[in-house]
Write an enzyme that holds these catalytic residues in place. Structure first.
Site, PDB file in Angstrom:
ATOM      1  N   ASP A 178       0.860  -1.191   0.000  1.00 44.65           N
ATOM      2  CA  ASP A 178       0.000   0.000   0.000  1.00 44.65           C
ATOM      3  C   ASP A 178       0.891   1.235   0.000  1.00 44.65           C
ATOM      4  OD1 ASP A 178      -1.941   2.080   0.860  1.00 44.65           O
ATOM      5  OD2 ASP A 178      -3.246   0.382   1.307  1.00 44.65           O
TER       6      ASP A 178
ATOM      7  N   LEU B 266      -0.221   4.079   1.052  1.00 46.27           N
ATOM      8  CA  LEU B 266      -0.776   4.866   2.166  1.00 46.27           C
ATOM      9  C   LEU B 266      -1.314   6.237   1.715  1.00 46.27           C
ATOM     10  CD1 LEU B 266       1.845   4.082   5.004  1.00 46.27           C
ATOM     11  CD2 LEU B 266      -0.249   2.828   4.413  1.00 46.27           C
TER      12      LEU B 266
ATOM     13  N   LYS C 110     -10.833   6.208  -5.194  1.00 46.05           N
ATOM     14  CA  LYS C 110     -12.256   5.824  -5.226  1.00 46.05           C
ATOM     15  C   LYS C 110     -13.252   6.972  -5.100  1.00 46.05           C
ATOM     16  CE  LYS C 110     -12.768   5.055  -0.283  1.00 46.05           C
ATOM     17  NZ  LYS C 110     -13.420   4.310   0.765  1.00 46.05           N
TER      18      LYS C 110
ATOM     19  N   SER D 135     -17.162  -2.519  -8.977  1.00 43.19           N
ATOM     20  CA  SER D 135     -18.206  -1.721  -8.335  1.00 43.19           C
ATOM     21  C   SER D 135     -19.488  -1.800  -9.145  1.00 43.19           C
ATOM     22  CB  SER D 135     -17.718  -0.267  -8.291  1.00 43.19           C
ATOM     23  OG  SER D 135     -18.788   0.594  -8.051  1.00 43.19           O
TER      24      SER D 135
ATOM     25  N   TYR E  58     -14.185   7.815 -12.466  1.00 47.05           N
ATOM     26  CA  TYR E  58     -13.938   6.692 -11.554  1.00 47.05           C
ATOM     27  C   TYR E  58     -14.611   5.420 -12.086  1.00 47.05           C
ATOM     28  CZ  TYR E  58     -14.789   3.522  -7.655  1.00 47.05           C
ATOM     29  OH  TYR E  58     -14.883   2.393  -6.880  1.00 47.05           O
TER      30      TYR E  58
ATOM     31  N   LYS F 245     -13.127   1.607 -13.639  1.00 42.38           N
ATOM     32  CA  LYS F 245     -13.510   0.253 -13.207  1.00 42.38           C
ATOM     33  C   LYS F 245     -13.943  -0.583 -14.415  1.00 42.38           C
ATOM     34  CE  LYS F 245     -12.745   0.496  -8.814  1.00 42.38           C
ATOM     35  NZ  LYS F 245     -11.670  -0.269  -8.215  1.00 42.38           N
TER      36      LYS F 245
ATOM     37  N   VAL G 171     -29.469  15.973   2.170  1.00 39.74           N
ATOM     38  CA  VAL G 171     -30.057  14.858   1.421  1.00 39.74           C
ATOM     39  C   VAL G 171     -30.198  15.313  -0.031  1.00 39.74           C
ATOM     40  CG1 VAL G 171     -32.070  13.362   1.146  1.00 39.74           C
ATOM     41  CG2 VAL G 171     -31.277  13.985   3.451  1.00 39.74           C
TER      42      VAL G 171
ATOM     43  N   ARG H 233     -30.320   2.454  -2.234  1.00 36.19           N
ATOM     44  CA  ARG H 233     -29.077   1.722  -2.472  1.00 36.19           C
ATOM     45  C   ARG H 233     -29.080   0.411  -1.694  1.00 36.19           C
ATOM     46  NH1 ARG H 233     -28.958   5.121  -5.616  1.00 36.19           N
ATOM     47  NH2 ARG H 233     -27.334   6.617  -6.180  1.00 36.19           N
TER      48      ARG H 233
ATOM     49  N   ARG I  15     -27.743  15.246  -6.644  1.00 38.06           N
ATOM     50  CA  ARG I  15     -26.293  15.278  -6.867  1.00 38.06           C
ATOM     51  C   ARG I  15     -26.029  14.737  -8.279  1.00 38.06           C
ATOM     52  NH1 ARG I  15     -22.522  11.772  -2.754  1.00 38.06           N
ATOM     53  NH2 ARG I  15     -23.338  10.044  -4.000  1.00 38.06           N
ATOM     54  N   ALA I  16     -25.150  15.435  -9.011  1.00 37.86           N
ATOM     55  CA  ALA I  16     -24.869  15.009 -10.389  1.00 37.86           C
ATOM     56  C   ALA I  16     -24.367  13.569 -10.398  1.00 37.86           C
ATOM     57  CB  ALA I  16     -23.817  15.928 -11.005  1.00 37.86           C
TER      58      ALA I  16
HETATM   59  P1  NAD Z   1      -9.531   2.818   0.476  1.00 33.46           P
HETATM   60  O1  NAD Z   1      -9.122   4.125  -0.124  1.00 33.46           O
HETATM   61  O2  NAD Z   1      -9.809   2.767   1.912  1.00 33.46           O
HETATM   62  O3  NAD Z   1      -8.443   1.704   0.125  1.00 33.46           O
HETATM   63  C1  NAD Z   1      -7.661   1.747  -1.040  1.00 33.46           C
HETATM   64  C2  NAD Z   1      -6.205   1.585  -0.609  1.00 33.46           C
HETATM   65  O4  NAD Z   1      -5.374   1.603  -1.770  1.00 33.46           O
HETATM   66  C3  NAD Z   1      -5.725   2.731   0.289  1.00 33.46           C
HETATM   67  O5  NAD Z   1      -5.123   2.180   1.436  1.00 33.46           O
HETATM   68  C4  NAD Z   1      -4.722   3.479  -0.566  1.00 33.46           C
HETATM   69  O6  NAD Z   1      -3.695   4.054   0.238  1.00 33.46           O
HETATM   70  C5  NAD Z   1      -4.226   2.398  -1.490  1.00 33.46           C
HETATM   71  N1  NAD Z   1      -3.736   2.865  -2.797  1.00 33.46           N
HETATM   72  C6  NAD Z   1      -4.339   3.720  -3.650  1.00 33.46           C
HETATM   73  N2  NAD Z   1      -3.608   3.879  -4.759  1.00 33.46           N
HETATM   74  C7  NAD Z   1      -2.524   3.077  -4.611  1.00 33.46           C
HETATM   75  C8  NAD Z   1      -1.400   2.787  -5.437  1.00 33.46           C
HETATM   76  N3  NAD Z   1      -1.242   3.362  -6.621  1.00 33.46           N
HETATM   77  N4  NAD Z   1      -0.471   1.915  -4.975  1.00 33.46           N
HETATM   78  C9  NAD Z   1      -0.615   1.334  -3.757  1.00 33.46           C
HETATM   79  N5  NAD Z   1      -1.651   1.575  -2.945  1.00 33.46           N
HETATM   80  C10 NAD Z   1      -2.604   2.427  -3.370  1.00 33.46           C
HETATM   81  O7  NAD Z   1     -10.796   2.304  -0.371  1.00 33.46           O
HETATM   82  P2  NAD Z   1     -11.758   1.082  -0.110  1.00 33.46           P
HETATM   83  O8  NAD Z   1     -13.102   1.617   0.195  1.00 33.46           O
HETATM   84  O9  NAD Z   1     -11.141   0.105   0.794  1.00 33.46           O
HETATM   85  O10 NAD Z   1     -11.835   0.494  -1.583  1.00 33.46           O
HETATM   86  C11 NAD Z   1     -11.032  -0.586  -2.007  1.00 33.46           C
HETATM   87  C12 NAD Z   1     -11.322  -0.878  -3.462  1.00 33.46           C
HETATM   88  O11 NAD Z   1     -12.712  -1.160  -3.610  1.00 33.46           O
HETATM   89  C13 NAD Z   1     -11.024   0.306  -4.391  1.00 33.46           C
HETATM   90  O12 NAD Z   1     -10.474  -0.202  -5.590  1.00 33.46           O
HETATM   91  C14 NAD Z   1     -12.395   0.902  -4.647  1.00 33.46           C
HETATM   92  O13 NAD Z   1     -12.458   1.545  -5.897  1.00 33.46           O
HETATM   93  C15 NAD Z   1     -13.284  -0.338  -4.618  1.00 33.46           C
HETATM   94  N6  NAD Z   1     -14.683  -0.038  -4.274  1.00 33.46           N
HETATM   95  C16 NAD Z   1     -14.954   0.647  -3.117  1.00 33.46           C
HETATM   96  C17 NAD Z   1     -16.283   0.968  -2.823  1.00 33.46           C
HETATM   97  C18 NAD Z   1     -16.612   1.755  -1.572  1.00 33.46           C
HETATM   98  O14 NAD Z   1     -17.706   2.343  -1.511  1.00 33.46           O
HETATM   99  N7  NAD Z   1     -15.758   1.773  -0.561  1.00 33.46           N
HETATM  100  C19 NAD Z   1     -17.329   0.582  -3.693  1.00 33.46           C
HETATM  101  C20 NAD Z   1     -17.004  -0.127  -4.831  1.00 33.46           C
HETATM  102  C21 NAD Z   1     -15.670  -0.437  -5.125  1.00 33.46           C
HETATM  103  N1  UFG Z   2     -26.211  11.031  -0.077  1.00 33.03           N
HETATM  104  C1  UFG Z   2     -26.860  12.084   0.525  1.00 33.03           C
HETATM  105  N2  UFG Z   2     -26.130  12.918   1.316  1.00 33.03           N
HETATM  106  C2  UFG Z   2     -24.808  12.766   1.527  1.00 33.03           C
HETATM  107  C3  UFG Z   2     -24.134  11.672   0.917  1.00 33.03           C
HETATM  108  C4  UFG Z   2     -24.882  10.829   0.118  1.00 33.03           C
HETATM  109  O1  UFG Z   2     -28.050  12.281   0.338  1.00 33.03           O
HETATM  110  O2  UFG Z   2     -24.204  13.564   2.248  1.00 33.03           O
HETATM  111  C5  UFG Z   2     -26.987  10.120  -0.911  1.00 33.03           C
HETATM  112  C6  UFG Z   2     -26.497  10.087  -2.349  1.00 33.03           C
HETATM  113  O3  UFG Z   2     -27.080  11.132  -3.085  1.00 33.03           O
HETATM  114  C7  UFG Z   2     -26.976   8.709  -2.783  1.00 33.03           C
HETATM  115  C8  UFG Z   2     -26.892   7.864  -1.498  1.00 33.03           C
HETATM  116  O4  UFG Z   2     -26.831   8.804  -0.426  1.00 33.03           O
HETATM  117  O5  UFG Z   2     -28.286   8.777  -3.144  1.00 33.03           O
HETATM  118  C9  UFG Z   2     -25.666   6.985  -1.454  1.00 33.03           C
HETATM  119  O6  UFG Z   2     -24.533   7.795  -1.753  1.00 33.03           O
HETATM  120  P1  UFG Z   2     -23.030   7.309  -1.522  1.00 33.03           P
HETATM  121  O7  UFG Z   2     -22.147   8.435  -1.943  1.00 33.03           O
HETATM  122  O8  UFG Z   2     -22.874   6.771  -0.156  1.00 33.03           O
HETATM  123  O9  UFG Z   2     -22.893   6.075  -2.494  1.00 33.03           O
HETATM  124  P2  UFG Z   2     -23.083   5.961  -4.074  1.00 33.03           P
HETATM  125  O10 UFG Z   2     -24.202   5.001  -4.312  1.00 33.03           O
HETATM  126  O11 UFG Z   2     -23.158   7.265  -4.730  1.00 33.03           O
HETATM  127  O12 UFG Z   2     -21.693   5.317  -4.513  1.00 33.03           O
HETATM  128  C10 UFG Z   2     -21.098   4.219  -3.815  1.00 33.03           C
HETATM  129  C11 UFG Z   2     -19.584   4.356  -3.878  1.00 33.03           C
HETATM  130  C12 UFG Z   2     -19.099   4.223  -5.291  1.00 33.03           C
HETATM  131  C13 UFG Z   2     -19.610   2.957  -5.890  1.00 33.03           C
HETATM  132  C14 UFG Z   2     -21.108   2.843  -5.764  1.00 33.03           C
HETATM  133  C15 UFG Z   2     -21.528   1.476  -6.219  1.00 33.03           C
HETATM  134  O13 UFG Z   2     -19.192   5.620  -3.373  1.00 33.03           O
HETATM  135  O14 UFG Z   2     -17.700   4.167  -5.285  1.00 33.03           O
HETATM  136  O15 UFG Z   2     -21.501   3.009  -4.405  1.00 33.03           O
HETATM  137  O16 UFG Z   2     -22.884   1.284  -6.086  1.00 33.03           O
HETATM  138  F1  UFG Z   2     -19.279   2.933  -7.201  1.00 33.03           F
END
Ligand code: NAD
Ligand code: UFG
Length: 354
Positions: free
Chosen positions: A33, A35, A86, A126, A151, A155, A219, A233, A294-295
């Protein structure tokens, strides 16, 4: 000698919970990582929870030399690939960073794997790759849509890259896990989501209000064609997700080619339902106001997770109440995220177990 699973991004939110699940299952892990969105403290807490030393290399998946060095030094037989950026909002402002980190980083990783003849990969995808779904619940075979931000496009590009890789060489076996909305934290309260800067996701924003760090929750949109006008969701507990990774890795021992699995609960909750549930469970009132949509938000999406059940024997076991309790415990125990006092946390965690 026992084989090692390389976990890229293993210090992050989902990666750290998955590392814990793998270690608990008796597997050897190595975390890589840079970090950029995490810190060493998450790994220290993992060591506290597992009572073993976690091998860690601070470095970047775009560093080809480092990757070759890692694959030659360790006996790695599979990679769990979480590393990447992300934030949807940031990806719109800094697309080059996102394509470089996510797409080029994955390309580098796959090259290094191929050079070292490591062909098992579990990739964090995702639900964003479905774009605006034509049918709900979403099944994997429905095909991908058009993601609405850089983003999401990274993916989708990575999924396509991995598909081509499997077509080119039958030795690859790749699991593409499409997460829905991960929330929650480990029940110890010791590891959880620790966003750098201002959070964007619903639960981190909501808990910021709950602890008084933000005055109210915004919201986004009250006029969607959903149960109460707010977006719906599929929220899934991060510990269930971690278990899904373990099961996907086991499944790769038995099959080659690329396999896509949805990881969600199959149940959708609206933003208002989440707020009300949080208030009921914690007793904390969440002031909120409506703002324009939100866009890039779609009205609603939830998974059909039956393929993961049929093929992996995986289904989410934790309900919304558990997700909220664990999110809240993490927030209360760690008001400063991983900068919070570990001694205090340790005593809290121990008290829960005794
Ligand atoms: P996170 O940011 O907590 O974890 C990602 C980790 O990758 C971090 O520790 C960061 O320091 C490290 N990192 C980033 N770029 C790097 C690089 N170039 N080299 C080495 N390390 C690197 O995010 P997370 O929520 O744990 O997400 C993990 C994965 O799941 C991501 O690929 C994210 O896109 C995917 N994902 C997350 C969500 C979500 O809502 N959390 C939803 C769908 C997919
Ligand atoms: N929302 C609010 N207020 C806030 C934050 C979020 O109303 O302050 C709403 C958003 O408009 C949305 C819902 O809460 O309707 C969920 O929003 P999140 O940002 O928590 O999650 P998203 O569904 O937009 O996206 C998440 C991850 C993405 C991933 C996706 C997959 O952030 O990385 O889920 O379904 F791709």
């Amino acid at each position: 000698m026992q084989k090692t699973t390389l976990i890229t991004g293993g210090a992050g939110y989902i990666g750290s919970h998955t590392a814990l699940a793998l270690i608990d299952a008796g597997q050897q892990v190595l975390v890589l990582d840079n970090l950029c969105n995490s810190c060493r403290e998450s790994l220290k807490r993992l060591e506290f929870l597992t009572r073993i030393r976690v091998d860690f290399i601070e470095g970047d998946i775009r560093d080809t030399k480092l990757l070759d060095d890692i694959f030659s030094r360790y006996d790695i037989d599979a990679v769990m690939h979480f590393a990447g950026l992300k934030s949807v909002e940031e990806s719109v402002r800094q697309p080059l960073e996102y394509y470089a980190n996510n797409v080029v980083g994955t390309l580098n990783l796959c090259h290094a794997m191929a050079r070292s003849e490591v062909f098992k990969l579990v990739f964090s995808s995702s639900a964003t790759v479905y774009g605006a779904p034509r049918k709900i619940p979403i099944i994997e075979d429905l095909g991908t849509g058009k993601p609405v931000n850089p983003y999401g496009r990274t993916k989708l590009m990575i999924e396509e890259l991995l598909t081509d890789l499997c077509l080119s060489d039958p030795r690859w076996s790749i699991a593409v896990l499409r997460y829905f909305n991960p929330i929650g934290a480990h029940e110890s309260g010791l590891i959880g989501e620790n966003p750098n800067g201002r959070p964007n996701n619903l639960l981190p924003c909501l808990t910021q209000v709950a602890i008084g760090r933000a005055p109210e929750l915004t919201v986004f949109g009250g006029d969607y064609p959903t149960v109460d006008g707010t977006c719906v969701r599929d929220y899934v507990h991060v510990v269930d997700l971690a278990d899904g990774h373990l099961k996907a890795l086991q499944a790769l021992q038995r099959r080659n080619g690329i396999h896509v699995w949805n990881l969600g609960t199959g149940i959708g909750y609206s933003v208002l339902q989440i707020i009300r549930s949080f208030e009921d469970i914690t007793g904390v009132t969440i002031p909120f106001r409506f703002a324009p949509r939100r866009a890039g938000d779609i009205a609603q999406c939830w998974a059909d997770p039956s393929k993961a059940w049929r093929e992996l024997g995986w289904h989410a076991q934790r309900d919304l109440m558990q997700m909220i309790i664990d999110t809240w415990r993490w927030q209360l125990c760690n008001p400063q995220g991983y900068r919070s006092q570990p001694e205090l946390l340790a005593s809290i965690a121990l008290k829960q177990w005794v």
